[in-house]
Design a protein around this motif. Structure first.
Motif, PDB file in Angstrom:
ATOM      1  N   SER A 210      43.942  13.084   3.622  1.00 21.90           N
ATOM      2  CA  SER A 210      42.955  12.583   4.622  1.00 21.90           C
ATOM      3  C   SER A 210      43.361  12.139   5.806  1.00 21.90           C
ATOM      4  O   SER A 210      43.967  10.958   5.634  1.00 21.90           O
ATOM      5  CB  SER A 210      41.767  12.006   3.745  1.00 21.90           C
ATOM      6  OG  SER A 210      40.761  11.366   4.800  1.00 21.90           O
ATOM      7  N   SER A 211      43.006  12.681   6.954  1.00 24.67           N
ATOM      8  CA  SER A 211      43.333  12.030   8.230  1.00 24.67           C
ATOM      9  C   SER A 211      42.455  10.953   8.539  1.00 24.67           C
ATOM     10  O   SER A 211      42.839  10.065   9.602  1.00 24.67           O
ATOM     11  CB  SER A 211      43.404  13.204   9.205  1.00 24.67           C
ATOM     12  OG  SER A 211      42.179  13.581   9.657  1.00 24.67           O
ATOM     13  N   GLY A 212      41.184  10.799   8.094  1.00 23.91           N
ATOM     14  CA  GLY A 212      40.133  10.048   8.897  1.00 23.91           C
ATOM     15  C   GLY A 212      39.516  10.565  10.058  1.00 23.91           C
ATOM     16  O   GLY A 212      38.638   9.794  10.630  1.00 23.91           O
ATOM     17  N   ALA A 213      39.825  11.732  10.404  1.00 29.39           N
ATOM     18  CA  ALA A 213      39.341  12.188  11.810  1.00 29.39           C
ATOM     19  C   ALA A 213      37.620  12.431  11.510  1.00 29.39           C
ATOM     20  O   ALA A 213      36.934  12.042  12.422  1.00 29.39           O
ATOM     21  CB  ALA A 213      39.892  13.525  12.187  1.00 29.39           C
ATOM     22  N   GLN A 214      37.229  12.937  10.379  1.00 27.32           N
ATOM     23  CA  GLN A 214      35.640  13.162  10.389  1.00 27.32           C
ATOM     24  C   GLN A 214      34.906  11.709  10.297  1.00 27.32           C
ATOM     25  O   GLN A 214      34.039  11.665  10.837  1.00 27.32           O
ATOM     26  CB  GLN A 214      35.490  14.030   9.012  1.00 27.32           C
ATOM     27  CG  GLN A 214      34.023  14.429   8.905  1.00 27.32           C
ATOM     28  CD  GLN A 214      33.466  15.412   9.994  1.00 27.32           C
ATOM     29  OE1 GLN A 214      33.518  16.481   9.971  1.00 27.32           O
ATOM     30  NE2 GLN A 214      32.890  14.760  11.138  1.00 27.32           N
ATOM     31  N   GLY A 215      35.609  10.900   9.464  1.00 27.86           N
ATOM     32  CA  GLY A 215      34.879   9.521   9.459  1.00 27.86           C
ATOM     33  C   GLY A 215      34.778   8.711  10.739  1.00 27.86           C
ATOM     34  O   GLY A 215      33.614   8.300  11.102  1.00 27.86           O
ATOM     35  N   THR A 216      36.060   9.020  11.447  1.00 27.54           N
ATOM     36  CA  THR A 216      36.151   8.385  12.882  1.00 27.54           C
ATOM     37  C   THR A 216      35.028   9.007  13.697  1.00 27.54           C
ATOM     38  O   THR A 216      34.335   8.425  14.516  1.00 27.54           O
ATOM     39  CB  THR A 216      37.319   8.643  13.543  1.00 27.54           C
ATOM     40  OG1 THR A 216      38.433   7.923  12.645  1.00 27.54           O
ATOM     41  CG2 THR A 216      37.449   8.257  14.931  1.00 27.54           C
TER      42      THR A 216
END
Length: 400
Positions: A210-216
């Motif tokens: 997970s890159s965290g892009a969606q949460g960001t």
């Protein structure tokens, strides 16, 4: 929220200045009036004619232009807008702002203004990480100057790291947050994001891609609609959003504690890819190869953060949203997960390797709720976030 607002855009000198043209276009699409100040260095990258064509307004460049001063002096220019946006905000402009410099039109306007200022930094990674720039940034933040970005990525100079200017839509969202009493004003939101790292020993850990892009993107979208956002993030590769309360964590247990500390909230969105297990017998020192075979690693279940919050008797958010990253039978598994966890909504997405979604820039989700399932087309993660944020507005508004 930007309709009929007036933004003064200061365009600094840097290769990212080309993005300022698209930024003007994005503001104008939202009904925003844009007046531009183009620095001397900025005019090396974009022309006054191109800026004027997009703004539909006169472009201001020279502090000592008698005609400009007669038509709209720098004092009036600095105060006529609802918000000043500096994009790109170069190291030089940030230094002038932090130290009260006023030797050209842009710096003079910034010193004379009584309006909120939003900067979008852009510079070489070494310039960004230099102690002087970081001191200037700290000064600007203490002066309540807002910032969006910079992002991490490839540089025009060939280097890689933080220093890329935020994308136009990110700057628009930050401007909306700075200006608006959005539909989520007064609402509190919790967003979890990124992976968790579960230690095997002080050197190794269990993680995921997970890159965290969606949460960001979700945190940024909620903030743009006026929400007060607590962003609980594992060690993601994607830069954290500006303007939210960032709580960095490493493990699932730390993430649960941070979420509980952030309650009560109106909405909680669990976009983090939390590890299902942690190592029960994690080593206090690095595990060495001793020639006696493989080490024994005992796994234990991590706390189920989504289920715990969904089933709270006290301080349960009005709307609890989970994600179901699946590789097989996506809709069926996600529907079952929603019922099992007792959350209100689940966003199901297919993260099979061939989709390229895990760690990528796009997502294809199905919103599963009590009344059925809404299939969304594949779109960017920013677009998913915007659509989800507006669905949250509709739901919270309908339940007031």
């Amino acid at each position: 929220m930007l309709a009929n607002k007036h933004i003064l855009l200061i365009i600094g000198g840097g290769i990212a200045a080309y993005k300022s043209l698209d930024l003007i276009r994005k503001f104008r699409e939202r009904g925003t009036k844009v007046t531009a100040v183009l620095t001397k260095a900025g005019s090396e990258f974009v022309t006054p004619l191109s800026v004027s064509a997009l703004t539909g307004e006169k472009v201001f460049e020279d502090l000592f232009n008698l005609t400009d001063e007669a038509e709209m002096g720098h004092i009036e220019l600095s105060r006529a807008a609802d918000l000043i946006v500096v994009a790109p905000a170069t190291a030089d402009l940030m230094s002038k702002m932090a130290n009260g410099g006023a030797n050209d039109l842009a710096s003079t306007v910034l010193l004379a203004t009584d309006k909120r200022v939003l900067i979008a930094p852009s510079m070489n990674v070494r310039m960004w990480t230099h102690a002087a720039t970081q001191r200037n940034l700290a000064t600007l933040q203490s002066d309540e100057i807002l910032a969006v970005g910079p992002k991490e990525g490839d540089m025009a100079c060939g280097e890689y790291g933080p220093g890329r200017m935020a994308e136009p839509l990110e700057i628009v969202a930050a401007a909306e947050a700075a200006l608006g009493d959005g539909p989520l004003k007064g609402r509190c939101a919790i967003v979890t994001s990124g992976p968790t790292h579960e230690p095997i020993d002080p050197v190794r850990y269990i993680a995921n891609r997970s890159s965290g892009a969606q949460g960001t993107a979700i945190a940024r979208a909620l903030m743009s609609l006026g929400a007060d956002v607590t962003f609980v993030t594992g060690p993601a590769s994607h830069p954290v959003p500006s303007g939210v309360n960032v709580v960095p964590v490493q493990t699932a247990s730390e993430m649960l504690a941070a979420v509980e500390d952030a309650l009560p909230a109106d909405v909680a969105i669990f976009a983090a890819a939390v590890a299902d297990w942690h190592v029960a017998n994690a080593g206090d020192s690095k595990i060495k190869k001793d020639g006696k075979g493989l080490p024994s690693i005992e796994l234990a279940e991590n706390p189920d953060i989504l289920a715990i919050v969904s089933q709270l008797k006290k301080n349960r958010p009005e709307l609890v949203i989970g994600f179901a990253a699946e590789t097989d039978d996506v809709i069926e598994n996600a529907t079952s997960k929603r019922k099992r966890k007792a959350c209100d909504w689940i966003l199901a997405n297919d993260v099979s390797p061939e989709t390229g979604i895990m760690g990528g820039s796009e997502n294809a989700v199905t919103l599963i709720h009590n009344s059925g399932a809404d299939v969304w087309p594949r779109m960017t993660k920013d677009q998913v976030a915007t659509r989800l944020a507006h669905a949250i507005v509709d739901h919270l508004g309908a339940t007031e």
